[in-house]
Design an enzyme around this catalytic site. Structure first.
Site, PDB file in Angstrom:
ATOM      1  N   ASN A 157       0.363  11.154   4.656  1.00 30.37           N
ATOM      2  CA  ASN A 157       1.343  11.752   3.750  1.00 30.37           C
ATOM      3  C   ASN A 157       0.714  12.937   3.014  1.00 30.37           C
ATOM      4  O   ASN A 157      -0.405  12.849   2.535  1.00 30.37           O
ATOM      5  CB  ASN A 157       1.772  10.671   2.740  1.00 30.37           C
ATOM      6  CG  ASN A 157       2.914  11.118   1.855  1.00 30.37           C
ATOM      7  OD1 ASN A 157       2.784  12.066   1.096  1.00 30.37           O
ATOM      8  ND2 ASN A 157       4.032  10.424   1.938  1.00 30.37           N
ATOM      9  N   HIS A 203       5.704  13.034   5.714  1.00 30.27           N
ATOM     10  CA  HIS A 203       5.343  11.629   5.650  1.00 30.27           C
ATOM     11  C   HIS A 203       4.274  11.403   6.733  1.00 30.27           C
ATOM     12  O   HIS A 203       4.052  12.256   7.596  1.00 30.27           O
ATOM     13  CB  HIS A 203       6.590  10.770   5.891  1.00 30.27           C
ATOM     14  CG  HIS A 203       7.425  10.567   4.654  1.00 30.27           C
ATOM     15  ND1 HIS A 203       8.431   9.640   4.563  1.00 30.27           N
ATOM     16  CD2 HIS A 203       7.360  11.175   3.431  1.00 30.27           C
ATOM     17  CE1 HIS A 203       8.965   9.680   3.340  1.00 30.27           C
ATOM     18  NE2 HIS A 203       8.346  10.606   2.640  1.00 30.27           N
ATOM     19  N   GLU A 215       4.047   9.483   9.340  1.00 33.97           N
ATOM     20  CA  GLU A 215       4.477   9.436  10.743  1.00 33.97           C
ATOM     21  C   GLU A 215       4.792  10.842  11.252  1.00 33.97           C
ATOM     22  O   GLU A 215       4.493  11.184  12.399  1.00 33.97           O
ATOM     23  CB  GLU A 215       5.711   8.529  10.881  1.00 33.97           C
ATOM     24  CG  GLU A 215       5.443   7.063  10.552  1.00 33.97           C
ATOM     25  CD  GLU A 215       5.640   6.730   9.071  1.00 33.97           C
ATOM     26  OE1 GLU A 215       5.483   7.622   8.201  1.00 33.97           O
ATOM     27  OE2 GLU A 215       5.948   5.562   8.776  1.00 33.97           O
ATOM     28  N   SER A 240       5.878   0.077   6.603  1.00 29.55           N
ATOM     29  CA  SER A 240       7.193   0.097   7.259  1.00 29.55           C
ATOM     30  C   SER A 240       7.817   1.495   7.131  1.00 29.55           C
ATOM     31  O   SER A 240       7.872   2.045   6.034  1.00 29.55           O
ATOM     32  CB  SER A 240       8.097  -0.947   6.588  1.00 29.55           C
ATOM     33  OG  SER A 240       9.425  -0.827   7.066  1.00 29.55           O
ATOM     34  N   CYS A 253      10.189   4.574   6.588  1.00 34.05           N
ATOM     35  CA  CYS A 253      11.435   4.862   5.864  1.00 34.05           C
ATOM     36  C   CYS A 253      12.497   5.333   6.860  1.00 34.05           C
ATOM     37  O   CYS A 253      12.231   5.483   8.049  1.00 34.05           O
ATOM     38  CB  CYS A 253      11.158   5.917   4.790  1.00 34.05           C
ATOM     39  SG  CYS A 253      11.081   7.612   5.419  1.00 34.05           S
ATOM     40  N   CYS A 278      11.449   8.460   8.847  1.00 37.98           N
ATOM     41  CA  CYS A 278      10.464   8.216   9.906  1.00 37.98           C
ATOM     42  C   CYS A 278      11.034   7.297  10.989  1.00 37.98           C
ATOM     43  O   CYS A 278      10.691   7.413  12.162  1.00 37.98           O
ATOM     44  CB  CYS A 278       9.199   7.646   9.289  1.00 37.98           C
ATOM     45  SG  CYS A 278       8.465   8.816   8.105  1.00 37.98           S
TER      46      CYS A 278
END
Lengths: 147, 147
Positions: B43, B54, B56, B79, B81, B84
């Site tokens: 991030n 982010h 990912e 996990s 969002c 992503c």
């Protein structure tokens, strides 16, 4: 208050700039509640060798950091793909104005179901930009949507 | 073949690097079918003043352009969002390995429903990183997920 057609003009300018750069002609802009442009941008896959910069992400990034987005409007020349629809949902962007959803139908129905206001303009400039591009460079287009 | 725990170590390294830079401690990496790291990142909201990066997205961008992703695995410390998760769905990334979904529950159930293989590791390092960060900097965390 800026009307939807005037807001779309900025996204179309971005899409045309992307095409002129040899890129994928999709543009977007994020507007504040008073009609101010917070950020604008276009797909940069080809220009920056960057698969992550779809038009909506470019506009969102260029708007910089904000505490919330519920009173903002994202204008995009094309129905947002799942990646860009996820951006809208996660950051609770209140309204999405879409130039066209004829050449590509992304996640806007899902956004409607989750309370996002959706306006589809069926703009012939946007349809022509994508129709011509997909016919000319199907390789780039299908790469851009992962198909 | 690289096992999930070894793959997660790379994402944890990225998260810790982000924290050391003053950023939000979430890391990710995209792996090819043979276990090669295609791209890794974390991030970058704070570091680059960039709300769009982010973990990912950073890993996906750093992997460069690819023709398809169905045989790739995205490993992330947290996990994903909706933004992503939308990335994973649009580009049809085949498998997502998640460090933890205790401190934040994003869109991974939706991904399962759409045929993505999901592995949740319940990793205590990942939980501690986020729990401590949310307690220390709730402002940054809620900004990052648009809440």
């Amino acid at each position: 208050m800026t009307d939807a057609a005037t807001m779309l003009d900025i996204a179309v300018d971005e899409a045309r700039q992307g095409l002129a750069e040899g890129g994928i002609p999709i543009g977007a802009a994020l507007f504040g509640p008073d009609g101010t442009v917070l950020g604008r941008g276009h797909n940069r896959r080809v220009q920056d060798d960057d698969p992550s910069t779809h038009a909506e992400t470019a506009a969102f990034r260029n708007a910089g950091r904000r505490r919330h987005y519920r009173d903002t409007t994202m204008v995009t020349t094309l129905s947002p793909c799942w990646y860009c629809s996820g951006l809208v949902r996660q950051f609770a962007i209140g309204h999405v104005i879409i130039g066209e959803s004829t050449t590509f139908h992304g996640g806007h129905d899902w956004l409607t179901a989750h309370g996002v206001q959706i306006t589809i303009l069926d703009d012939q400039r946007c349809i022509a930009l994508m129709r011509d591009f997909i016919a000319t460079r199907p390789d780039l287009w299908f790469e851009d949507i992962g198909e």
